[in-house]
Design a protein around this motif. Structure first.
Motif, PDB file in Angstrom:
ATOM      1  N   ASN A 298       0.845  -1.195   0.000  1.00  0.00           N
ATOM      2  CA  ASN A 298       0.000   0.000   0.000  1.00  0.00           C
ATOM      3  C   ASN A 298       0.885   1.252   0.000  1.00  0.00           C
ATOM      4  O   ASN A 298       1.677   1.455   0.928  1.00  0.00           O
TER       5      ASN A 298
ATOM      6  N   THR B 129       0.384   4.490   0.479  1.00  0.00           N
ATOM      7  CA  THR B 129       0.206   5.440   1.579  1.00  0.00           C
ATOM      8  C   THR B 129       0.948   4.967   2.827  1.00  0.00           C
ATOM      9  O   THR B 129       1.672   5.733   3.472  1.00  0.00           O
ATOM     10  N   LEU B 130       0.782   3.694   3.158  1.00  0.00           N
ATOM     11  CA  LEU B 130       1.421   3.158   4.359  1.00  0.00           C
ATOM     12  C   LEU B 130       2.926   2.999   4.178  1.00  0.00           C
ATOM     13  O   LEU B 130       3.696   3.199   5.119  1.00  0.00           O
TER      14      LEU B 130
ATOM     15  N   THR C 282      -9.702   0.405   1.392  1.00  0.00           N
ATOM     16  CA  THR C 282      -9.247   1.700   1.883  1.00  0.00           C
ATOM     17  C   THR C 282      -7.986   1.477   2.717  1.00  0.00           C
ATOM     18  O   THR C 282      -7.692   0.351   3.141  1.00  0.00           O
ATOM     19  N   THR C 283      -7.256   2.535   2.971  1.00  0.00           N
ATOM     20  CA  THR C 283      -6.063   2.428   3.812  1.00  0.00           C
ATOM     21  C   THR C 283      -6.428   1.917   5.204  1.00  0.00           C
ATOM     22  O   THR C 283      -5.693   1.114   5.796  1.00  0.00           O
TER      23      THR C 283
ATOM     24  N   GLU D  84     -13.722   5.537   8.843  1.00  0.00           N
ATOM     25  CA  GLU D  84     -12.469   4.802   8.698  1.00  0.00           C
ATOM     26  C   GLU D  84     -12.167   3.990   9.952  1.00  0.00           C
ATOM     27  O   GLU D  84     -11.638   2.871   9.857  1.00  0.00           O
TER      28      GLU D  84
END
Length: 198
Positions: A62, A64-65, A104-105, A171
């Motif tokens: 991922n 973003t992570l 999603t993240t 989230e």
């Protein structure tokens, strides 16, 4: 950013409370499967580990992570589990693979929370694999080995990410549901592998 001390009391601790019953169920399933009885039984355990790690392999990429936790991709235990299977004379099984783009993240973090959390309990399993079966970090039990920086520091870096990442209420809900889904997935695979009835 969310205040870390507040987040630690609310986010990761709430995740632990939310999934505690499932975590305890996994302990019971492992005891029933008795992977340390023989190397053959342990190989079944490794197959389950491999299938789970294969399923979530893409989640460790991922973007973003990875930007927040640079060693994220290296944390996957898929290569180690594959090497263990080879040591134990087993073929590498196939598994459904999740697409990180479909999640999603927050959902990715929920699944990884379960995978990363299991590295703490792996210390006990590693000791049993060594004492009962003669396996080690170099043969048959690589996927249970500690990270170079140590289990506690490895886990702390991950939980800091979970705690500090800003999240909406939606989230937060996705995070919790994904963690529960990950526990359910692993439990189902474990039951199927060892033929344990519900």
């Amino acid at each position: 950013m969310t205040n870390t001390s507040t987040a630690e009391r609310s986010r990761t601790k709430q995740l632990e409370v939310l999934t505690d019953a499932q975590h305890q169920q996994l302990h019971r399933l492992v005891a029933e499967g008795n992977p340390f009885a023989t190397r053959e039984n342990f190989a079944i355990w490794v197959c389950v580990q491999y299938q789970f790690q294969q399923k979530i392999a893409d989640l460790y990429r991922n973007p973003t992570l990875k930007s927040l936790l640079p060693d994220l991709e290296d944390r996957s235990r898929l290569p180690a589990a594959a090497a263990d299977l080879k040591d134990l004379g087993q073929e590498v099984p196939q598994a459904d693979v999740m697409n990180a783009d479909d999640l999603t993240t927050a959902q990715v973090l929920g699944w990884l929370f379960v995978s990363e959390g299991s590295t703490l309990g792996a210390a006990v399993l590693r000791k049993k694999a060594s004492e009962s079966l003669g396996l080690s970090d170099e043969f048959g039990a690589r996927h249970l080995a500690a990270s170079p920086e140590g289990r506690a520091r490895h886990w702390k870096a991950f939980t800091a990410l979970v705690n500090e990442l800003p999240m909406s209420e939606e989230e937060e809900r996705q995070l919790g549901e994904a963690a529960q889904a990950a526990f359910t997935c692993f439990a189902v695979e474990l039951r199927n592998a060892y033929g344990i009835s519900a």
